[in-house]
Design a protein around this motif. Structure first.
Motif, short mmCIF file in Angstrom:
data_model
loop_
_atom_site.label_atom_id
_atom_site.label_comp_id
_atom_site.label_asym_id
_atom_site.label_seq_id
_atom_site.Cartn_x
_atom_site.Cartn_y
_atom_site.Cartn_z
N PHE A 103 1.28 -1.23 0.36
CA PHE A 103 -0.13 -0.05 -0.42
C PHE A 103 0.94 1.24 -0.09
O PHE A 103 1.88 1.34 0.60
N ILE A 104 0.11 2.30 -0.15
CA ILE A 104 1.19 3.76 -0.13
C ILE A 104 1.79 3.95 0.41
O ILE A 104 3.07 4.81 0.64
N TYR A 113 4.49 3.55 -6.42
CA TYR A 113 4.53 4.65 -5.24
C TYR A 113 2.98 5.68 -6.06
O TYR A 113 1.78 5.72 -5.32
N LYS A 117 -0.95 5.71 -5.84
CA LYS A 117 -1.56 7.14 -4.94
C LYS A 117 -2.26 7.80 -6.05
O LYS A 117 -3.49 8.42 -5.98
N PHE A 263 -9.22 4.39 8.16
CA PHE A 263 -9.85 5.53 8.47
C PHE A 263 -10.63 5.07 10.24
O PHE A 263 -10.64 5.96 10.72
N ASN A 267 -9.18 7.36 12.87
CA ASN A 267 -10.17 8.34 13.29
C ASN A 267 -11.17 8.32 15.18
O ASN A 267 -11.44 8.69 15.43
N MET A 308 -6.53 18.70 18.59
CA MET A 308 -5.93 17.19 18.05
C MET A 308 -4.53 17.48 18.50
O MET A 308 -3.28 16.87 18.45
N ARG A 319 9.41 5.64 11.74
CA ARG A 319 11.00 5.32 10.12
C ARG A 319 11.98 4.41 9.90
O ARG A 319 12.41 4.18 11.48
N GLY A 376 0.59 13.80 9.60
CA GLY A 376 2.35 13.62 9.02
C GLY A 376 2.86 15.00 8.28
O GLY A 376 2.62 16.70 8.95
N ILE A 379 5.61 13.64 1.78
CA ILE A 379 5.28 12.88 0.97
C ILE A 379 3.94 11.98 1.87
O ILE A 379 3.07 11.77 0.42
N HIS A 380 4.29 11.51 2.51
CA HIS A 380 2.42 10.07 2.71
C HIS A 380 2.04 10.69 3.95
O HIS A 380 1.49 10.38 4.46
N ILE A 383 -3.87 11.27 3.34
CA ILE A 383 -5.23 11.79 2.32
C ILE A 383 -6.13 11.44 2.10
O ILE A 383 -7.01 12.18 2.01
N GLY A 384 -6.19 10.51 3.72
CA GLY A 384 -7.96 11.11 4.26
C GLY A 384 -8.53 12.29 5.96
O GLY A 384 -9.25 12.01 6.36
N ILE A 387 -11.81 13.38 5.33
CA ILE A 387 -12.71 12.50 5.83
C ILE A 387 -13.34 12.76 6.57
O ILE A 387 -14.05 12.83 7.70
N ALA A 388 -11.86 13.01 7.53
CA ALA A 388 -11.31 12.56 8.99
C ALA A 388 -11.75 13.96 9.44
O ALA A 388 -13.10 13.92 10.15
N ILE A 392 -15.24 14.17 12.22
CA ILE A 392 -15.28 13.85 13.49
C ILE A 392 -15.67 15.77 13.99
O ILE A 392 -16.77 15.67 14.90
C1 HEM Z 1 -7.99 12.33 12.22
C2 HEM Z 1 -7.68 11.44 11.38
C3 HEM Z 1 -6.39 11.27 10.79
C4 HEM Z 1 -5.45 11.14 11.04
C5 HEM Z 1 -4.42 12.28 12.26
C6 HEM Z 1 -4.37 9.93 10.13
C7 HEM Z 1 -3.11 10.65 10.34
C8 HEM Z 1 -2.17 10.11 9.22
C9 HEM Z 1 -0.70 10.22 9.21
C10 HEM Z 1 -0.19 10.89 10.69
C11 HEM Z 1 0.12 9.55 7.93
C12 HEM Z 1 0.89 9.62 7.87
C13 HEM Z 1 1.47 8.71 8.27
C14 HEM Z 1 3.55 8.31 8.86
O1 HEM Z 1 4.35 9.40 7.94
O2 HEM Z 1 4.14 7.47 8.81
C15 HEM Z 1 -1.81 9.58 7.75
C16 HEM Z 1 -1.10 9.15 6.11
C17 HEM Z 1 -2.28 8.26 5.88
N1 HEM Z 1 -3.52 8.42 6.17
FE1 HEM Z 1 -4.66 9.47 7.66
N2 HEM Z 1 -5.10 9.44 9.41
C18 HEM Z 1 -6.59 10.36 9.29
C19 HEM Z 1 -7.34 9.70 8.90
C20 HEM Z 1 -7.95 9.14 7.99
C21 HEM Z 1 -8.42 8.69 6.64
C22 HEM Z 1 -9.70 9.36 7.60
C23 HEM Z 1 -7.54 7.83 6.11
C24 HEM Z 1 -8.92 7.41 4.76
C25 HEM Z 1 -9.81 7.32 4.61
C26 HEM Z 1 -6.95 7.90 5.84
C27 HEM Z 1 -5.87 7.62 4.96
C28 HEM Z 1 -4.54 7.20 4.96
C29 HEM Z 1 -3.63 7.31 3.51
C30 HEM Z 1 -3.89 6.10 2.64
C31 HEM Z 1 -1.85 7.27 4.65
C32 HEM Z 1 -0.90 7.42 3.57
C33 HEM Z 1 -0.33 8.43 2.23
C34 HEM Z 1 -0.07 8.02 1.90
O3 HEM Z 1 1.32 7.00 2.14
O4 HEM Z 1 0.71 9.24 0.67
N3 HEM Z 1 -6.20 8.51 6.85
N4 HEM Z 1 -2.63 9.83 7.72
#
Ligand code: HEM
Length: 474
Positions: A103-104, A113, A117, A263, A267, A308, A319, A376, A379-380, A383-384, A387-388, A392
């Motif tokens: 996964f991405i 990637y 993505k 998600f 959340n 938050m 990492r 975060g 690059i990562h 992307i949610g 929605i979050a 919330i």
């Molecule tokens: C308040 C809720 C959320 C928080 C605090 C949050 C936080 C984060 C953080 C900190 C990262 C980076 C992780 C890293 O660098 O190791 C991340 C990446 C990601 N999150 Fe969220 N997230 C939330 C909700 C969501 C939701 C609702 C989804 C999908 C529906 C989601 C999907 C993703 C995905 C796919 C990535 C990876 C993106 C990439 O690698 O390019 N997240 N999230």
């Protein structure tokens, strides 16, 4: 000496992994921390900002075993921007659980990637979230709170349920049991993000949870095909991409597992922590109450985002140092990080570092967005986030629209976690007079009617019983 699991212990666990059928029955409570030591640790680290402030000042890079905790804001940003040296380590387990496709969030930047993505972004476009997800989140949050009574569990009954309903109504998944679905996703998230020492229990739960979720995904794909009609929802879009040969079945498993595990558990964690902050700090509470009273969604979002920051989902992401790298170059804390070191750039610490954030300890809803790393950095970046924000926000709005909402008294009103994830926090509120329960009984009487009797005569007789029918019925 503590040794974190990346990657020797991951490989060893994968090698000796038994099939799903041999796993113990699924019970998320097995993640619950037991014993006095974990209670003390929970108490000390519930809000570790004091400890991070000490480290920033006296020991900005704290190493033990193969682990390095980095607390200075500039270094945290720097590490998260250097993805080729400090890689995300989730890939091997994400690919394993999806049965072959990474996964991405488990990948490093590159063609694969970017391709995945772009598929994820075209199936789940952030631009449609306001119109598509807001009404779903609003309806379910309101429905849940309309039925709630004092002593209501705001986490188990709301924060954990609304994301699942969005997975059903927006993602397009066929979900039977909402709580079970949430628990499977929590098990998966626990393995990816909160299992640094490779606990066999966490792995067993994730293997079963992942298997059940893949069954849900496959059943949902079959239902989309059966319906055949136009379905403009994310899963159906992914199926269309598969039919065009742009994605494989394991890719869909990987994307959906990633989007579910990204998600629901995240959340629950972010929403639960943020609720805990709003109920603990009067400044946060005032900001939320004022935004709701004014019907101002933008203000509510800012208040939630700031809440938050005070209790984000984690101290920081994980990492893995792919090759020897230097951090803090040219400063007194300059340091060579050896290849193989597991690094945690502490985003929580960075958001409270006065060198990069102004008046960090003040609750301030007008901060510039660059002060926030809750989603975060680099690059990562999540992307949610849209929605979050909406889910919330709608949960908080519905909850705090109850008059005199407060924590329930005693232990029930304290947040209880299962593993890293909030499981319950009970609240009290004043019931509106219209919602007070009164004793009622309803009796249905069925009696035969001879055909010759005119309907109006029957109606008159029933009417004569009165409403309420308090006289004796002969
Ligand atoms: C308040 C809720 C959320 C928080 C605090 C949050 C936080 C984060 C953080 C900190 C990262 C980076 C992780 C890293 O660098 O190791 C991340 C990446 C990601 N999150 Fe969220 N997230 C939330 C909700 C969501 C939701 C609702 C989804 C999908 C529906 C989601 C999907 C993703 C995905 C796919 C990535 C990876 C993106 C990439 O690698 O390019 N997240 N999230």
């Amino acid at each position: 000496m503590i040794k974190l699991k990346y990657f020797a212990a991951v490989r060893a666990a994968q090698k000796s992994q038994r099939p799903v059928a041999e796993m113990p029955p699924f019970d998320i409570d097995r993640l619950r921390a037991k014993g006095l030591a974990s209670r003390i640790a929970g108490f000390l680290f519930n809000d570790p900002r004091w400890l991070l402030a000490l480290l920033r000042r006296f020991w900005p890079n704290l190493a033990f075993g193969n682990f390095l905790l980095v607390t200075k804001g500039v270094d945290v940003r720097d590490i998260l921007e250097r993805g080729d040296e400090f890689e995300t380590p989730y890939g091997p387990e994400m690919a394993e659980l999806a049965r072959g496709s990474n996964f991405i969030l488990g990948m490093q930047d590159g063609a694969a990637y970017r391709q995945m993505k772009s598929a994820v972004l075209s199936a789940f476009p952030p631009a449609e979230v306001e119109a598509a997800v807001r009404p779903i989140a609003e309806r379910h949050s309101r429905d849940v709170m309309t039925r709630a009574s004092p002593g209501f569990d705001a986490i188990g009954g709301l924060m954990k349920i609304v994301p699942v309903r969005i997975c059903r109504d927006y993602f397009g998944l066929e979900i039977d049991d909402e709580t079970e679905f949430a628990d499977w996703s929590i098990a998966l998230s626990a393995l990816f993000f909160s299992d640094p020492t490779a606990s066999p229990t966490t792995r067993q739960l994730a293997i079963v949870g992942g298997d059940r979720l893949i069954k849900v995904i496959d059943r949902s794909i079959a239902a989309i095909r059966e319906r055949g009609g136009k379905d403009e929802r994310p899963l159906a879009r992914l199926v269309a991409l598969m039919d065009q040969g742009r994605l494989s079945q394991p890719d869909i498993h990987s994307i959906m597992l990633g989007m579910i595990a990204g998600f629901v558990p995240t959340n629950v964690l972010a929403g639960g922590n943020c609720l805990d902050v709003i109920l603990s700090r009067s400044d946060a509470r005032q900001a939320v109450d004022a935004a709701i009273a004014a019907g101002d969604t933008g203000k509510l979002d800012r208040a939630i985002l700031e809440a938050m920051r005070f209790k984000p989902i984690w101290v920081g992401p994980w990492r893995y140092t792919a090759r020897d790298a230097v951090i803090g170059q040219g400063t007194r804390r300059e340091r060579l990080v050896k290849a193989g070191t597991v690094v945690m750039p502490a985003t929580l610490s960075a958001m409270f570092d006065p060198e990069i954030v102004q008046r960090p300890n003040e609750f301030d809803t007008s901060r510039p967005y660059r002060d926030y790393m809750v989603f975060g950095h680099g690059i990562h970046l999540c992307i949610g986030a849209e929605i979050a924000r909406i889910q919330i926000g709608e949960c908080v709005r519905a909850l705090f629209s109850k008059p005199k909402l407060r924590r329930a008294r005693g232990r029930a009103g304290k947040m209880v976690n299962v593993g890293a994830y909030p499981a319950s926090l009970k609240v009290d509120f004043e019931r509106s007079p219209l919602c007070r329960t009164v004793d009622q009984s309803m009796v249905t009487v069925v009696c035969p009617i001879r055909r010759a009797v005119p309907l109006d005569a029957v109606r008159d007789k029933v009417g004569a019983l009165g409403n309420p029918a308090i006289d004796e019925v002969g």
